[in-house]
Write a protein that holds these residues in place. Structure first.
Motif, mmCIF file in Angstrom:
data_model
loop_
_atom_site.group_PDB
_atom_site.id
_atom_site.type_symbol
_atom_site.label_atom_id
_atom_site.label_comp_id
_atom_site.label_asym_id
_atom_site.label_seq_id
_atom_site.Cartn_x
_atom_site.Cartn_y
_atom_site.Cartn_z
ATOM 1 N N PRO A 72 0.837 -1.212 0.000
ATOM 2 C CA PRO A 72 0.000 0.000 0.000
ATOM 3 C C PRO A 72 0.868 1.256 0.000
ATOM 4 C CG PRO A 72 -0.749 -1.577 1.650
ATOM 5 C CD PRO A 72 0.576 -2.063 1.166
ATOM 6 N N ALA A 73 0.434 2.256 -0.743
ATOM 7 C CA ALA A 73 1.178 3.516 -0.793
ATOM 8 C C ALA A 73 0.931 4.325 0.470
ATOM 9 C CB ALA A 73 0.752 4.319 -2.014
ATOM 10 N N PRO A 74 1.933 5.080 0.932
ATOM 11 C CA PRO A 74 1.714 5.977 2.072
ATOM 12 C C PRO A 74 0.648 7.018 1.728
ATOM 13 C CG PRO A 74 4.063 5.742 1.578
ATOM 14 C CD PRO A 74 3.319 5.118 0.448
ATOM 15 N N SER A 75 -0.050 7.460 2.738
ATOM 16 C CA SER A 75 -1.114 8.441 2.515
ATOM 17 C C SER A 75 -0.580 9.761 1.982
ATOM 18 C CB SER A 75 -1.887 8.683 3.819
ATOM 19 O OG SER A 75 -1.007 9.139 4.840
ATOM 20 N N SER A 76 0.711 10.013 2.211
ATOM 21 C CA SER A 76 1.304 11.276 1.777
ATOM 22 C C SER A 76 1.651 11.295 0.296
ATOM 23 C CB SER A 76 2.567 11.566 2.586
ATOM 24 O OG SER A 76 3.538 10.539 2.368
ATOM 25 N N MET A 77 1.704 10.127 -0.344
ATOM 26 C CA MET A 77 2.203 10.056 -1.711
ATOM 27 C C MET A 77 1.199 10.628 -2.699
ATOM 28 S SD MET A 77 3.693 6.843 -3.884
ATOM 29 C CE MET A 77 2.123 6.394 -4.597
ATOM 30 N N ARG A 78 1.699 11.409 -3.650
ATOM 31 C CA ARG A 78 0.875 12.005 -4.692
ATOM 32 C C ARG A 78 1.580 11.871 -6.039
ATOM 33 N NH1 ARG A 78 -1.837 11.765 -0.974
ATOM 34 N NH2 ARG A 78 -3.148 13.323 0.061
ATOM 35 N N GLY A 79 0.843 11.441 -7.027
ATOM 36 C CA GLY A 79 1.342 11.457 -8.396
ATOM 37 C C GLY A 79 2.482 10.501 -8.685
ATOM 38 N N ALA A 80 2.264 9.189 -8.561
ATOM 39 C CA ALA A 80 3.294 8.212 -8.923
ATOM 40 C C ALA A 80 3.700 8.409 -10.376
ATOM 41 C CB ALA A 80 2.771 6.799 -8.703
ATOM 42 N N GLN A 81 5.009 8.335 -10.650
ATOM 43 C CA GLN A 81 5.490 8.638 -11.999
ATOM 44 C C GLN A 81 6.450 7.596 -12.568
ATOM 45 O OE1 GLN A 81 7.207 12.536 -11.629
ATOM 46 N NE2 GLN A 81 5.250 13.533 -11.250
ATOM 47 N N LYS A 82 7.509 7.216 -11.815
ATOM 48 C CA LYS A 82 8.521 6.314 -12.350
ATOM 49 C C LYS A 82 8.972 5.323 -11.282
ATOM 50 C CE LYS A 82 10.449 9.699 -15.629
ATOM 51 N NZ LYS A 82 11.665 10.418 -16.074
ATOM 52 N N LEU A 83 9.486 4.179 -11.741
ATOM 53 C CA LEU A 83 10.050 3.159 -10.865
ATOM 54 C C LEU A 83 11.512 2.925 -11.233
ATOM 55 C CD1 LEU A 83 7.184 0.507 -10.860
ATOM 56 C CD2 LEU A 83 7.974 1.776 -8.855
ATOM 57 N N PHE A 84 12.333 2.618 -10.205
ATOM 58 C CA PHE A 84 13.748 2.345 -10.420
ATOM 59 C C PHE A 84 14.177 1.182 -9.525
ATOM 60 C CE2 PHE A 84 13.029 6.861 -11.049
ATOM 61 C CZ PHE A 84 13.667 7.135 -12.258
ATOM 62 N N SER A 85 15.171 0.418 -9.984
ATOM 63 C CA SER A 85 15.830 -0.583 -9.139
ATOM 64 C C SER A 85 17.307 -0.608 -9.504
ATOM 65 C CB SER A 85 15.210 -1.974 -9.328
ATOM 66 O OG SER A 85 15.490 -2.470 -10.631
ATOM 67 N N PHE A 86 18.149 -1.067 -8.542
ATOM 68 C CA PHE A 86 19.597 -1.043 -8.736
ATOM 69 C C PHE A 86 20.204 -2.302 -8.142
ATOM 70 C CE2 PHE A 86 17.885 3.204 -8.338
ATOM 71 C CZ PHE A 86 18.329 3.802 -9.517
ATOM 72 N N GLN A 87 21.164 -2.892 -8.872
ATOM 73 C CA GLN A 87 21.763 -4.143 -8.439
ATOM 74 C C GLN A 87 22.487 -4.019 -7.109
ATOM 75 O OE1 GLN A 87 24.277 -5.531 -11.617
ATOM 76 N NE2 GLN A 87 22.567 -6.273 -12.853
ATOM 77 N N ASN A 88 23.086 -2.852 -6.834
ATOM 78 C CA ASN A 88 23.847 -2.706 -5.597
ATOM 79 C C ASN A 88 22.993 -2.239 -4.416
ATOM 80 O OD1 ASN A 88 23.470 -0.143 -6.615
ATOM 81 N ND2 ASN A 88 25.590 0.534 -6.339
ATOM 82 N N VAL A 89 21.661 -2.132 -4.625
ATOM 83 C CA VAL A 89 20.735 -1.897 -3.507
ATOM 84 C C VAL A 89 19.633 -2.953 -3.608
ATOM 85 C CG1 VAL A 89 19.395 -0.175 -2.249
ATOM 86 C CG2 VAL A 89 21.213 0.571 -3.770
#
Length: 347
Positions: A72-89
């Motif tokens: 579930p998204a936090p109540s504070s979040m507005r306007g989802a736009q992009k997703l990212f992932s990284f091998q070293n995280v």
């Protein structure tokens, strides 16, 4: 007496790859249980073959036909736009929204805001990246410059360069950092000094800009960036795209050339993905999905089966036996198998 001559036409079935006539139609499977439209898509870095999609009310992951697991998204979040992932995280997905950047974990079932947009006048984030050589060093590109953190997002400070430039694309590859600032592409090999290596405009004269500046509420000018997406293939080629078309680099970002626009038209390219397996480049635009044929040097349409052609996100996932594209539009999540190519009989 007249003789009646009967001619029998014998059909020949030819096995011809669907790709020679257009890709296999997109399929719309079971959708994530979201009350809002999907806005972004990403391959699941922890489960090969899974997709991750996001909307304003959550982040979802699952195989192409579901079922979907939700954070579930936090109540504070507005306007989802992009997703990212990284091998070293590993284990974390980063969600960029109009009010900040969130770090999300499916194992912990929560999203935590790591970069906050303080107030309506604050510059909004446009992109996010993690230093490939230092997993504690994070970057956020905003409407007015570059922010960086040396402690995994706990504290942020403004980078000395690009204080008023919109940083719309940003990526770290081994010992270099590439970013798009306005209509220019910059390259850094030390993380401190940036060299301009390419301009999306044919002339360097700022008076000849084709994109109009936008006046913000505080009277300052915001120049819309030329670039919206930046990717690297497994064989280290780079592509960058946006409102000016698609550009390619085969020398790790030192020089760039424009790909032919035939078949692509004047569409704004918002997402790119490249398949090393089938040697094709796919572009998500506001007029559909297009695939670039390198031998023919032209684009062709690839959005049969989509009921909406405004593409919000496009990505590719691979398994040892298959490869498929995933896309999100205002109608939801769709997928298309691109490998192996399906053989279809033609009369």
């Amino acid at each position: 007496m007249k003789k009646i001559l009967t001619f029998w036409i014998v059909p020949f079935l030819l096995l011809i790859p669907v790709s020679s006539f257009g890709a296999e139609a997109w399929q719309k499977p079971l959708q994530p249980s979201s009350n809002q439209g999907l806005q972004a898509i990403l391959p699941d870095p922890s489960v090969p073959g899974n997709f991750i999609v996001a909307s304003e009310d959550g982040v979802f992951k699952g195989p192409e036909k579901g079922p979907w697991e939700k954070i579930p998204a936090p109540s504070s979040m507005r306007g989802a736009q992009k997703l990212f992932s990284f091998q070293n995280v590993p284990g974390f997905i980063f969600l960029l929204s109009s009010d900040g950047v969130y770090s999300c974990s499916f194992s912990e079932k929560n999203c935590e805001r790591i970069f906050h947009v303080a107030g309506r006048q604050a510059p909004k984030p446009l992109t996010f990246s993690v230093d490939a050589g230092n997993s504690d060093h994070w970057f956020v590109g905003t409407e007015k410059g570059l922010e960086e953190s040396d402690d995994r997002g706990k504290t942020w400070f403004r980078f000395s360069h690009f204080r008023n430039e919109p940083i719309s694309v940003l990526a770290s590859f081994e010992n270099q950092l590439i970013l798009g600032a306005g209509h220019l592409v910059f390259l850094s090999t030390d993380g401190a000094h940036f060299k301009p290596v390419f301009s999306s405009f044919s002339s360097q004269n700022p008076e000849e800009k084709e994109i109009e500046d936008v006046f913000l509420e505080d009277g300052e000018i915001f120049s819309p960036p030329s670039f919206e997406t930046l990717i690297q293939s497994e064989d280290r080629n780079l592509w960058i795209a946006g409102s000016k078309g698609v550009f390619e680099s085969r020398d790790e970002g030192k020089s760039w050339k424009s790909l032919p626009s035939q078949g692509l038209g004047a569409s704004r390219v918002s997402s790119l993905t490249y398949s090393t397996r089938v040697k094709k480049l796919f572009a998500g635009t506001d007029h559909g999905i297009f695939v670039f044929d390198y031998p023919l040097q032209k684009w062709s349409e690839s959005y049969a089966g989509l009921d909406q052609i405004y593409i919000r996100g496009l990505t590719l996932i691979s398994t040892p036996s298959s490869e498929m594209l995933g896309a999100v539009t205002s109608s939801g999540f769709f997928f298309q198998i691109i490998f192996p190519e399906v053989l279809s009989p033609e009369v």
